[in-house]
Design a protein around this motif. Structure first.
Motif, PDB file in Angstrom:
ATOM      1  N   UNK A  31      37.305  51.886  41.319  1.00  0.00           N
ATOM      2  CA  UNK A  31      38.134  52.791  40.512  1.00  0.00           C
ATOM      3  C   UNK A  31      37.370  53.140  39.250  1.00  0.00           C
ATOM      4  N   UNK A  32      37.880  54.151  38.531  1.00  0.00           N
ATOM      5  CA  UNK A  32      37.241  54.564  37.275  1.00  0.00           C
ATOM      6  C   UNK A  32      37.715  53.689  36.113  1.00  0.00           C
ATOM      7  N   UNK A  33      39.009  53.408  36.099  1.00  0.00           N
ATOM      8  CA  UNK A  33      39.595  52.483  35.129  1.00  0.00           C
ATOM      9  C   UNK A  33      40.569  51.593  35.874  1.00  0.00           C
ATOM     10  N   UNK A  34      40.787  50.390  35.350  1.00  0.00           N
ATOM     11  CA  UNK A  34      41.761  49.524  35.997  1.00  0.00           C
ATOM     12  C   UNK A  34      43.175  49.965  35.614  1.00  0.00           C
TER      13      UNK A  34
ATOM     14  N   UNK B  79      28.206  29.299  36.653  1.00  0.00           N
ATOM     15  CA  UNK B  79      29.422  30.077  36.427  1.00  0.00           C
ATOM     16  C   UNK B  79      29.348  30.729  35.049  1.00  0.00           C
ATOM     17  N   UNK B  80      29.368  32.080  35.028  1.00  0.00           N
ATOM     18  CA  UNK B  80      29.174  32.805  33.770  1.00  0.00           C
ATOM     19  C   UNK B  80      30.420  33.542  33.295  1.00  0.00           C
ATOM     20  N   UNK B  81      31.389  33.816  34.180  1.00  0.00           N
ATOM     21  CA  UNK B  81      32.546  34.608  33.745  1.00  0.00           C
ATOM     22  C   UNK B  81      33.696  34.469  34.729  1.00  0.00           C
ATOM     23  N   UNK B  82      34.896  34.720  34.206  1.00  0.00           N
ATOM     24  CA  UNK B  82      36.086  34.873  35.037  1.00  0.00           C
ATOM     25  C   UNK B  82      36.479  36.347  35.045  1.00  0.00           C
ATOM     26  N   UNK B  83      37.374  36.706  35.947  1.00  0.00           N
ATOM     27  CA  UNK B  83      37.889  38.078  36.019  1.00  0.00           C
ATOM     28  C   UNK B  83      39.197  38.159  35.238  1.00  0.00           C
ATOM     29  N   UNK B  84      39.228  39.054  34.237  1.00  0.00           N
ATOM     30  CA  UNK B  84      40.336  39.098  33.288  1.00  0.00           C
ATOM     31  C   UNK B  84      41.128  40.397  33.348  1.00  0.00           C
ATOM     32  N   UNK B  85      42.433  40.254  33.141  1.00  0.00           N
ATOM     33  CA  UNK B  85      43.286  41.365  32.747  1.00  0.00           C
ATOM     34  C   UNK B  85      43.546  41.215  31.255  1.00  0.00           C
ATOM     35  N   UNK B  86      44.381  42.101  30.678  1.00  0.00           N
ATOM     36  CA  UNK B  86      44.648  42.057  29.243  1.00  0.00           C
ATOM     37  C   UNK B  86      45.389  40.785  28.820  1.00  0.00           C
TER      38      UNK B  86
ATOM     39  N   UNK C   6      42.405  44.144  35.691  1.00  0.00           N
ATOM     40  CA  UNK C   6      43.860  44.199  35.687  1.00  0.00           C
ATOM     41  C   UNK C   6      44.346  45.210  36.708  1.00  0.00           C
ATOM     42  N   UNK C   7      44.986  44.738  37.769  1.00  0.00           N
ATOM     43  CA  UNK C   7      45.372  45.625  38.863  1.00  0.00           C
ATOM     44  C   UNK C   7      46.825  45.385  39.249  1.00  0.00           C
ATOM     45  N   UNK C   8      47.465  46.428  39.784  1.00  0.00           N
ATOM     46  CA  UNK C   8      48.846  46.324  40.241  1.00  0.00           C
ATOM     47  C   UNK C   8      49.001  47.153  41.512  1.00  0.00           C
ATOM     48  N   UNK C   9      49.976  46.768  42.330  1.00  0.00           N
ATOM     49  CA  UNK C   9      50.214  47.497  43.579  1.00  0.00           C
ATOM     50  C   UNK C   9      50.809  48.873  43.305  1.00  0.00           C
ATOM     51  N   UNK C  10      51.701  48.968  42.352  1.00  0.00           N
ATOM     52  CA  UNK C  10      52.339  50.237  42.016  1.00  0.00           C
ATOM     53  C   UNK C  10      52.978  50.120  40.642  1.00  0.00           C
TER      54      UNK C  10
ATOM     55  N   UNK D 173      55.084  47.062  39.661  1.00  0.00           N
ATOM     56  CA  UNK D 173      54.461  45.736  39.533  1.00  0.00           C
ATOM     57  C   UNK D 173      53.716  45.619  38.219  1.00  0.00           C
ATOM     58  N   UNK D 174      53.783  44.454  37.605  1.00  0.00           N
ATOM     59  CA  UNK D 174      52.990  44.205  36.414  1.00  0.00           C
ATOM     60  C   UNK D 174      51.565  43.862  36.833  1.00  0.00           C
ATOM     61  N   UNK D 175      50.569  44.217  36.020  1.00  0.00           N
ATOM     62  CA  UNK D 175      49.176  43.944  36.388  1.00  0.00           C
ATOM     63  C   UNK D 175      48.833  42.463  36.287  1.00  0.00           C
ATOM     64  N   UNK D 176      47.938  42.036  37.163  1.00  0.00           N
ATOM     65  CA  UNK D 176      47.430  40.665  37.177  1.00  0.00           C
ATOM     66  C   UNK D 176      45.935  40.725  37.487  1.00  0.00           C
ATOM     67  N   UNK D 177      45.170  39.657  37.211  1.00  0.00           N
ATOM     68  CA  UNK D 177      43.738  39.671  37.519  1.00  0.00           C
ATOM     69  C   UNK D 177      43.508  39.709  39.029  1.00  0.00           C
ATOM     70  N   UNK D 178      42.690  40.684  39.466  1.00  0.00           N
ATOM     71  CA  UNK D 178      42.402  40.841  40.894  1.00  0.00           C
ATOM     72  C   UNK D 178      40.923  41.160  41.090  1.00  0.00           C
ATOM     73  N   UNK D 179      40.408  40.781  42.248  1.00  0.00           N
ATOM     74  CA  UNK D 179      39.065  41.186  42.642  1.00  0.00           C
ATOM     75  C   UNK D 179      39.025  42.677  42.972  1.00  0.00           C
ATOM     76  N   UNK D 180      37.803  43.238  43.038  1.00  0.00           N
ATOM     77  CA  UNK D 180      37.603  44.637  43.410  1.00  0.00           C
ATOM     78  C   UNK D 180      36.639  44.686  44.610  1.00  0.00           C
ATOM     79  N   UNK D 181      35.346  44.862  44.335  1.00  0.00           N
ATOM     80  CA  UNK D 181      34.307  44.736  45.363  1.00  0.00           C
ATOM     81  C   UNK D 181      33.490  43.493  45.007  1.00  0.00           C
TER      82      UNK D 181
END
Length: 464
Positions: free
Chosen positions: A294-297, A314-321, A335-339, A342-350
């Motif tokens: 995506x372009x922005x989360x 281990x250098x980093x975790x995946x963060x939302x706000x 920070x990703x949400x289904x729709x 839903x409130x955003x939560x930390x999620x993987x991408x690629x």
């Protein structure tokens, strides 16, 4: 249409009782799903999903409200009701929204919603026909086509106002074969952040026919495969297998909400060696055409390439706000949400394990005997302990560094950190697989990948 002034007013109303951060997520999505079963189109589903979600983060927690009524008075009332749920002494500073243009961009050559449904049904029929024609033992073929165009506008109390348009196309074929009471399945899919150009034919290949043939051949192949004898052995995982192992064995454990709550074997491990020095793990939402891009989360943070493990450290975790505020760091754009519901939560991408330097063929030749995994199946992991179990959809015995007979019924059982520390050969290739990742009752598009690699010793489940 909601103006910048309306977004600003909603944020000010929502945070009027205090709060460390607030955001708004406006969504307009047009999904399409077409399914074929038993040689018939069983389902065509489409529509419009539109709504808005408003959130306030305060005292390391959040209040969230959403509505599909976009009348201004209703939105203000929703924001006001949300503010009444906020009980804090913190007050966010005054902010002014500024429209930003993301640095990451993607090229869509053919918007899927501009393509006639008849053309999409034609693809489905071609795949169904190809799979069924392979062998008389093919008993059932299911084909699914789906796409969506999701337009979002995100505003937040950091002063960001940004638009994004996400375009996803997906095609999947599932095949069931049966012979003398023995049943085996084959499954293949392709898709990503792409339009209908996903199905452009090359001079030598129709992509949906190739996909259907691959799924059907796997189902037939596994009918004749004998069950593997379980035990400890070396395992070579092909780059064709997809990155299920990296997604489950380490990916979820590096999402900041799980790590921050002590629900991950990788909690409090920043700077520690968690894998072999040959292992580097990356999560990258900027990759062209990939399903998790995506372009922005969904909080308005720009897409990023995040190195999570570098040379085994281990250098980093995946963060939302929210979790970034808790830990006093910046969001990593995860920070990703289904729709909008839903409130955003930390999620993987690629998410992928970076390629190494070994020739992929040499990884196999250097392995005297063991199991070669060409295709992974599903899996599950206990993020607290790191213990996992993965199914092998297509596997072969290795003898004298060569792939020999196919075997079925194999599972890989191990512990994420232990297995990642034991990897001793990593190929220079890489192969991506796609999926929809589920977490907290939310599903989001993702992809994952591995190069060809060798685990010198792991428990393979099978016949005793």
């Amino acid at each position: 249409m909601l103006t910048k002034e309306i977004f600003s007013s909603l944020l000010k109303t929502a945070t009027s009782a205090g709060g460390d951060y607030g955001d708004i997520f406006l969504e307009n999505m047009t999904p399409l799903v077409i399914q074929m079963e038993d040689d018939k189109i069983e389902k065509i589903s489409t529509g419009i999903e539109r709504g808005i979600g408003i959130r306030v983060v305060y005292d390391n927690k959040s209040a969230y409200a959403y509505t599909n009524d976009l009348i201004k008075d209703t939105l203000i009332e929703t924001a006001y009701s949300l503010s009444r749920a906020v009980k804090t002494n913190s007050v966010h500073a005054t902010f002014n929204l500024e429209k930003i243009r993301p640095k990451t961009d993607f090229i869509i050559k053919q918007m899927p919603n501009n393509t006639p449904i008849a053309d999409k049904i034609k693809l489905i029929r071609e795949a169904n026909k190809t799979a069924r024609a392979l062998d008389r033992r093919i008993r059932q073929v299911s084909v699914t086509y789906s796409d969506f165009v999701q337009s979002v506008t995100i505003a937040n109390s950091d002063g960001v106002l940004v638009d994004d348009e996400r375009v996803q196309s997906l095609f999947a074929v599932s095949v069931i074969a049966e012979d003398s009471g023995v049943i085996q399945t084959g499954y293949e899919s392709l898709g990503g952040f792409t339009g209908f150009e996903l199905f452009d034919e090359t001079p030598n290949e129709n992509p949906v026919e190739a996909l259907a043939l691959k799924a059907a051949k796997r189902a037939i192949l596994m009918l004749g495969a004998r069950r593997i004898k379980g035990g400890r052995m070396p395992v070579v995982i092909s780059s064709e297998a997809g990155g299920t192992m990296i997604h489950e064995a380490i990916g979820h454990g590096l999402e900041a909400d799980l790590a921050g709550q002590g629900l991950s074997v990788y909690s409090n491990k920043l700077g520690a060696q968690v894998a072999s020095p040959a292992v580097t793990v990356i999560d990258d939402s900027t990759l062209q055409g990939k399903r998790g891009s995506y372009r922005v989360d969904d909080e308005g943070t720009e897409a990023q390439k995040n190195c999570l493990v570098e040379n085994g450290i281990l250098t980093a975790y995946m963060y939302d706000k929210l979790n970034a505020i808790k830990d006093g760091v910046k969001s990593s754009g995860n920070g990703r949400r289904e729709s909008y519901r839903s409130r955003p939560i930390p999620r993987m991408t690629n998410t992928f394990l970076a390629p190494g330097k070994a020739d992929p063929g040499e990884v196999l030749r250097a392995t005297h005997d063991g199991l070669f995994v060409r295709k992974m199946g599903g899996g599950q992991v206990n993020t607290v302990t790191g213990d996992f179990v993965f199914d092998v959809q297509e596997g072969y015995l290795i003898k004298d560094g060569q792939i020999t007979e196919p075997v079925k019924g194999a599972t890989l059982c191990g512990n994420g950190p232990e297995v990642l520390k034991s990897i001793d050969m990593i190929g220079s290739d890489i192969g991506f697989a796609i999926g929809t990742c589920g977490k907290d009752s939310q599903g989001v598009p993702v992809s994952d990948a591995l190069p060809t690699l060798r685990i010198p010793d792991i428990v393979v489940g099978g016949e005793v």
